[in-house]
Design a protein around this motif. Sequence first.
Motif, mmCIF file in Angstrom:
data_model
loop_
_atom_site.group_PDB
_atom_site.id
_atom_site.type_symbol
_atom_site.label_atom_id
_atom_site.label_comp_id
_atom_site.label_asym_id
_atom_site.label_seq_id
_atom_site.Cartn_x
_atom_site.Cartn_y
_atom_site.Cartn_z
ATOM 1 N N SER A 268 43.436 25.711 51.540
ATOM 2 C CA SER A 268 43.013 24.596 52.382
ATOM 3 C C SER A 268 41.747 23.942 51.850
ATOM 4 N N ASN A 269 40.999 24.659 51.030
ATOM 5 C CA ASN A 269 39.778 24.113 50.432
ATOM 6 C C ASN A 269 40.031 23.496 49.061
ATOM 7 N N ALA A 270 41.246 23.661 48.532
ATOM 8 C CA ALA A 270 41.570 23.136 47.203
ATOM 9 C C ALA A 270 41.928 21.649 47.293
ATOM 10 N N LYS A 271 41.626 20.913 46.232
ATOM 11 C CA LYS A 271 41.979 19.494 46.187
ATOM 12 C C LYS A 271 43.486 19.315 46.148
ATOM 13 N N GLU A 272 44.176 20.218 45.484
ATOM 14 C CA GLU A 272 45.635 20.201 45.448
ATOM 15 C C GLU A 272 46.130 21.617 45.230
ATOM 16 N N ILE A 273 47.383 21.857 45.601
ATOM 17 C CA ILE A 273 47.985 23.163 45.365
ATOM 18 C C ILE A 273 48.683 23.117 44.016
ATOM 19 N N ASN A 274 48.087 23.780 43.048
ATOM 20 C CA ASN A 274 48.639 23.850 41.702
ATOM 21 C C ASN A 274 48.532 25.298 41.222
ATOM 22 N N ASN A 275 48.853 25.522 39.965
ATOM 23 C CA ASN A 275 48.843 26.898 39.458
ATOM 24 C C ASN A 275 47.464 27.541 39.568
ATOM 25 N N LYS A 276 46.426 26.794 39.282
ATOM 26 C CA LYS A 276 45.073 27.355 39.343
ATOM 27 C C LYS A 276 44.667 27.677 40.768
ATOM 28 N N SER A 277 44.912 26.735 41.685
ATOM 29 C CA SER A 277 44.482 26.976 43.070
ATOM 30 C C SER A 277 45.292 28.104 43.699
ATOM 31 N N LEU A 278 46.583 28.202 43.348
ATOM 32 C CA LEU A 278 47.385 29.309 43.862
ATOM 33 C C LEU A 278 46.914 30.632 43.272
ATOM 34 N N ALA A 279 46.544 30.629 41.986
ATOM 35 C CA ALA A 279 45.991 31.834 41.366
ATOM 36 C C ALA A 279 44.700 32.245 42.068
ATOM 37 N N ASP A 280 43.845 31.267 42.362
ATOM 38 C CA ASP A 280 42.600 31.559 43.081
ATOM 39 C C ASP A 280 42.888 32.150 44.456
ATOM 40 N N ALA A 281 43.908 31.605 45.131
ATOM 41 C CA ALA A 281 44.261 32.089 46.462
ATOM 42 C C ALA A 281 44.758 33.529 46.414
ATOM 43 N N LEU A 282 45.588 33.833 45.414
ATOM 44 C CA LEU A 282 46.105 35.198 45.272
ATOM 45 C C LEU A 282 44.995 36.174 44.896
ATOM 46 N N GLU A 283 44.066 35.714 44.080
ATOM 47 C CA GLU A 283 42.939 36.591 43.730
ATOM 48 C C GLU A 283 42.078 36.862 44.959
ATOM 49 N N ASN A 284 41.876 35.838 45.787
ATOM 50 C CA ASN A 284 41.116 36.022 47.024
ATOM 51 C C ASN A 284 41.833 37.007 47.949
ATOM 52 N N ALA A 285 43.175 36.895 48.007
ATOM 53 C CA ALA A 285 43.951 37.848 48.801
ATOM 54 C C ALA A 285 43.784 39.263 48.261
ATOM 55 N N LYS A 286 43.847 39.397 46.944
ATOM 56 C CA LYS A 286 43.668 40.712 46.322
ATOM 57 C C LYS A 286 42.289 41.280 46.632
ATOM 58 N N ASN A 287 41.270 40.427 46.597
ATOM 59 C CA ASN A 287 39.915 40.881 46.919
ATOM 60 C C ASN A 287 39.823 41.343 48.370
ATOM 61 N N GLY A 288 40.537 40.651 49.261
ATOM 62 C CA GLY A 288 40.563 41.057 50.661
ATOM 63 C C GLY A 288 41.223 42.404 50.851
ATOM 64 N N ILE A 289 42.306 42.623 50.128
ATOM 65 C CA ILE A 289 43.001 43.909 50.181
ATOM 66 C C ILE A 289 42.086 45.024 49.682
ATOM 67 N N GLN A 290 41.378 44.751 48.595
ATOM 68 C CA GLN A 290 40.473 45.764 48.045
ATOM 69 C C GLN A 290 39.323 46.066 49.002
ATOM 70 N N LYS A 291 38.815 45.028 49.644
ATOM 71 C CA LYS A 291 37.720 45.228 50.598
ATOM 72 C C LYS A 291 38.190 46.030 51.799
ATOM 73 N N LEU A 292 39.421 45.771 52.221
ATOM 74 C CA LEU A 292 39.970 46.458 53.389
ATOM 75 C C LEU A 292 40.313 47.907 53.097
ATOM 76 N N GLY A 293 41.004 48.142 51.961
ATOM 77 C CA GLY A 293 41.502 49.484 51.691
ATOM 78 C C GLY A 293 40.868 50.216 50.529
ATOM 79 N N GLY A 294 40.075 49.505 49.730
ATOM 80 C CA GLY A 294 39.384 50.147 48.621
ATOM 81 C C GLY A 294 40.214 50.363 47.373
ATOM 82 N N ALA A 295 41.433 49.830 47.344
ATOM 83 C CA ALA A 295 42.306 50.045 46.183
ATOM 84 C C ALA A 295 41.744 49.378 44.934
ATOM 85 N N LYS A 296 41.968 50.029 43.806
ATOM 86 C CA LYS A 296 41.561 49.495 42.510
ATOM 87 C C LYS A 296 42.802 49.338 41.629
ATOM 88 N N PRO A 297 42.733 48.465 40.623
ATOM 89 C CA PRO A 297 43.866 48.338 39.705
ATOM 90 C C PRO A 297 44.213 49.687 39.075
#
Length: 198
Positions: A92-121
């Motif tokens: 919702s903060n991206a100028k457009e939904i493209n490959n980069k903004s979707l990648a950023d969104a997925l990385e943010n989701a991954k960071n949220g998962i890590q913060k919640l559960g502590g999982a590491k790659p």
Amino acid sequence: MYTLYEAIDRINKKISANTLYLNKLDAAIGDGDFGSNITNGFQLLMNNASSWKDLPLREAMLQCGKLFSFKIGGSSGQLFAISLMRIGDTLSNAKEINNKSLADALENAKNGIQKLGGAKPGEKTLIDAMIPAYEALRNSTLHHLDFHSAYEGAKQGAKATAQMHALRGRASYLGDRALGHMDAGSNAIVLIFEALLG
């Protein structure tokens, strides 16, 4: 490009068709109900689509996340809830939904998962499929959303979990017995991108 409703509808159908497959993967090293929980979650979103489908993206994804959080049991409900919320917030903060903004969104989701559960790659969780998926999107040179590259990345990531020791959840008690079994959560990420391929 899909509307949010169309995307979730496609994902719901793909996950529902693979409930038993995901449960079978989970039964080998976990409780055996992951597929059922995720299926119930996406079906819940579709059954309550009237409460979110006409909202702006951030608010729609927030509502979807709340439905997952409040109604779906186990850690999977919380992990998908935080993912939906963070994806919506980033896009919702991206100028457009493209490959980069979707990648950023997925990385943010991954960071949220890590913060919640502590999982590491490398710990045999769904982030092991998310990371190569968003890296593939970020590296894509295509002008349209490159779900195919994301799907291939996620698939390789999920496959790699078979050779990882589990350090989270019930699977962590199995030691070497968890080797040879893919993580169910990682395979759910694969199915999500497969659903979006068209």
